[in-house]
Design an enzyme around this catalytic site. Structure first.
Site, short mmCIF file in Angstrom:
data_model
loop_
_atom_site.label_atom_id
_atom_site.label_comp_id
_atom_site.label_asym_id
_atom_site.label_seq_id
_atom_site.Cartn_x
_atom_site.Cartn_y
_atom_site.Cartn_z
N SER A 177 0.83 -1.20 0.00
CA SER A 177 0.00 0.00 0.00
C SER A 177 0.87 1.25 0.00
O SER A 177 1.64 1.48 -0.94
CB SER A 177 -0.96 -0.04 1.19
OG SER A 177 -2.01 0.89 1.03
N ASP A 277 -9.88 -5.08 -4.12
CA ASP A 277 -9.21 -3.90 -3.61
C ASP A 277 -9.56 -2.68 -4.47
O ASP A 277 -9.49 -2.75 -5.71
CB ASP A 277 -7.70 -4.15 -3.63
CG ASP A 277 -6.89 -3.00 -3.07
OD1 ASP A 277 -7.47 -2.03 -2.57
OD2 ASP A 277 -5.64 -3.11 -3.13
#
Length: 339
Positions: A177, A277
């Protein structure tokens, strides 16, 4: 009749991303999603992996530290191990290298493959807006590289695990991330402009569910409401002074003034995404852009269906049985040793 007094000094919420972070008028910050901090362990009973916490720099305003992991090796073993410098995720504003989320993940990874890990603890927004986190991670990577010739580069804080066991011809960087965003920006903005100590090169990089964004939608991203989009709010919190906002090259690697992806300073890259996601399409977009850029390295891509953001971290940390999480951990382990 009783009177009431209003406390004019009572703290108020001045900035909030609901369920994720609250910033109060007295400067305090609440991060409800943080996992608990856990201690390091010498010879973990489940994995045999040893870990310890180390100080990289105590110089204000940049106290930088890390948790370092060493696989189960005999005292007489002289084999040098790949070095994996890891940058945790959390939108640049929460989580820690010392939390259960990352400790469980890296213990599992190191138990799967003989590799040293240096997991960097960097300063977080909003107390320390970007580029503080980028700067800390770059300083940590330089510190690791300086162990390639400790007599030349280091006068203090030498780390014997790195000196005795680190293979500086096999240095990797990785993150998830926001940590994967940091990886990209080290490869694109830092290395090449400022060589690492000892002229250490980055052999490979892992970008798991990378946090990139921009004002122009990609794939299935929403075409309206960009100002209140979660990823835009995170970026504004992390780097409120970023020129160009969500199209700053640090968050949008294909912004007009971003450096060429052809210049990414490593030999191989592994990009991982997850179908559910919200950043999945950005990860695919980045992968396709690197392929088309003229970059001369080897690129590997993996997409996991029916999983969400950083599932490979969350599920093991929550003690959930997760074949998909362990599959990705094994793929990362294979990437780190198959040169």
């Amino acid at each position: 009749m009783a009177s009431t007094t209003t406390n004019v000094n009572a703290k108020q919420i001045v900035t909030e991303i609901p369920e994720w972070v609250r910033v109060f008028s007295d400067g305090t910050v609440e991060r409800p999603r943080d996992f608990p901090i856990v201690p390091p362990t010498l010879h973990n009973s489940n994995t045999g992996v040893s870990s310890k916490d180390i100080a990289i720099s105590n110089k204000p305003p940049k106290p930088i530290s890390a948790r370092i992991y060493l696989p189960n090796i005999s005292n007489s073993q002289t084999e040098k191990l790949p070095i994996y410098v890891y940058f945790h995720g959390g939108g640049f504003f929460f989580e820690s290298a010392f939390s259960k989320l990352y400790d469980v993940h890296l213990l599992k990874l190191v138990s799967e493959v003989k590799v040293m890990v240096v997991s960097v603890e960097y300063r977080l927004a909003p107390e320390h807006p970007l580029p503080a986190g980028y700067d800390d991670c770059w300083e940590a990577l330089k510190w690791v590289a300086s162990h390639s010739d400790s007599t030349k580069y280091l006068t203090q804080n030498t780390e014997p695990w790195l000196i005795h066991h680190g293979d500086f011809d096999r240095v990797f960087i990785g993150g998830d991330s926001a940590g994967a965003n940091i990886v990209h920006n080290i490869l694109a903005f830092r290395i090449g402009h400022q060589p690492l100590p000892g002229d250490v090169k980055i052999l490979g990089a892992v970008l798991a569910h990378p946090y990139f964004y921009g004002s122009q939608p990609v794939g299935s991203e929403p075409v309206t409401g960009i100002e209140q989009n979660f990823y835009n709010l995170v970026w504004k919190l992390a780097y409120p002074s970023a020129a160009g906002g969500i199209d700053n090259p640090l968050i949008n690697p294909l912004a007009p003034d971003a450096p060429s992806l052809a210049q990414l300073a490593c030999s191989k890259i592994f990009i991982c995404v997850a179908e559910k996601d919200g950043l999945c399409d950005r990860g695919v977009w980045y992968y396709e852009a690197v392929k088309k850029s003229g970059w001369q390295g080897q690129i590997q891509f993996f997409r996991q269906e029916n999983e969400d953001h950083v599932y490979h971290l969350l599920q093991p940390a929550l003690d959930q049985d997760s074949p998909n999480a362990y599959k990705l951990i094994k793929l990362i382990a294979s990437f780190l040793v198959n040169n």
